[in-house]
Design a protein around this motif. Structure first.
Motif, PDB file in Angstrom:
ATOM      1  N   VAL A  45       0.942  -1.203  -0.024  1.00 11.51           N
ATOM      2  CA  VAL A  45      -0.057   0.058   0.134  1.00 11.51           C
ATOM      3  C   VAL A  45       0.882   1.233   0.063  1.00 11.51           C
ATOM      4  O   VAL A  45       1.840   1.273   0.865  1.00 11.51           O
ATOM      5  N   LEU A  46       0.776   2.102  -1.099  1.00 11.50           N
ATOM      6  CA  LEU A  46       1.567   3.267  -0.995  1.00 11.50           C
ATOM      7  C   LEU A  46       0.684   4.667  -0.803  1.00 11.50           C
ATOM      8  O   LEU A  46      -0.548   4.509  -1.417  1.00 11.50           O
ATOM      9  N   GLY A  47       1.115   5.625  -0.294  1.00 12.12           N
ATOM     10  CA  GLY A  47       0.313   6.562   0.173  1.00 12.12           C
ATOM     11  C   GLY A  47       1.202   8.090   0.122  1.00 12.12           C
ATOM     12  O   GLY A  47       2.473   7.973   0.196  1.00 12.12           O
ATOM     13  N   ALA A  48       0.382   9.127   0.106  1.00 15.83           N
ATOM     14  CA  ALA A  48       1.042  10.509   0.023  1.00 15.83           C
ATOM     15  C   ALA A  48      -0.090  11.302   1.037  1.00 15.83           C
ATOM     16  O   ALA A  48      -1.275  11.123   0.947  1.00 15.83           O
ATOM     17  N   THR A  49       0.625  12.240   1.717  1.00 16.00           N
ATOM     18  CA  THR A  49      -0.218  12.928   2.364  1.00 16.00           C
ATOM     19  C   THR A  49       0.325  14.442   2.459  1.00 16.00           C
ATOM     20  O   THR A  49       1.705  14.834   2.222  1.00 16.00           O
TER      21      THR A  49
END
Length: 85
Positions: free
Chosen positions: A45-49
């Protein structure tokens, strides 16, 4: 970026069950054992904030993507569909 703070995340689940079982029949003087070990890698799972701060107020915009490349079992998927999980 856009006056805020940028952050990234990456999660790669891994591991697996380690099962040992022994059957004993002391009256007969027999026993049997079996063990099974499996190592699996799940879907990353890849994410950005992106976050902004103003005094005691904080805002964030988040996005995540599930990359379906991990171990797959059709039997498990069918079981989950039947029980509604």
């Amino acid at each position: 970026m856009l006056g805020g703070n940028l952050g990234f995340t990456a999660i790669v689940p891994f591991g697996g069950p380690d099962i040992d079982a022994t059957l004993c029949a002391p009256r007969v003087g027999r026993s049997a054992s079996v063990s099974d070990r499996v190592f699996i890698v799940g879907d990353p799972v890849l994410g950005a904030t992106l976050g902004w701060h103003a005094g005691n107020f904080h805002w964030t915009v988040n996005g995540t993507v599930n990359v379906p490349v991990g171990d797959y079992s059709r039997a498990t998927t069918l079981l989950y569909r039947r029980i509604g999980a």
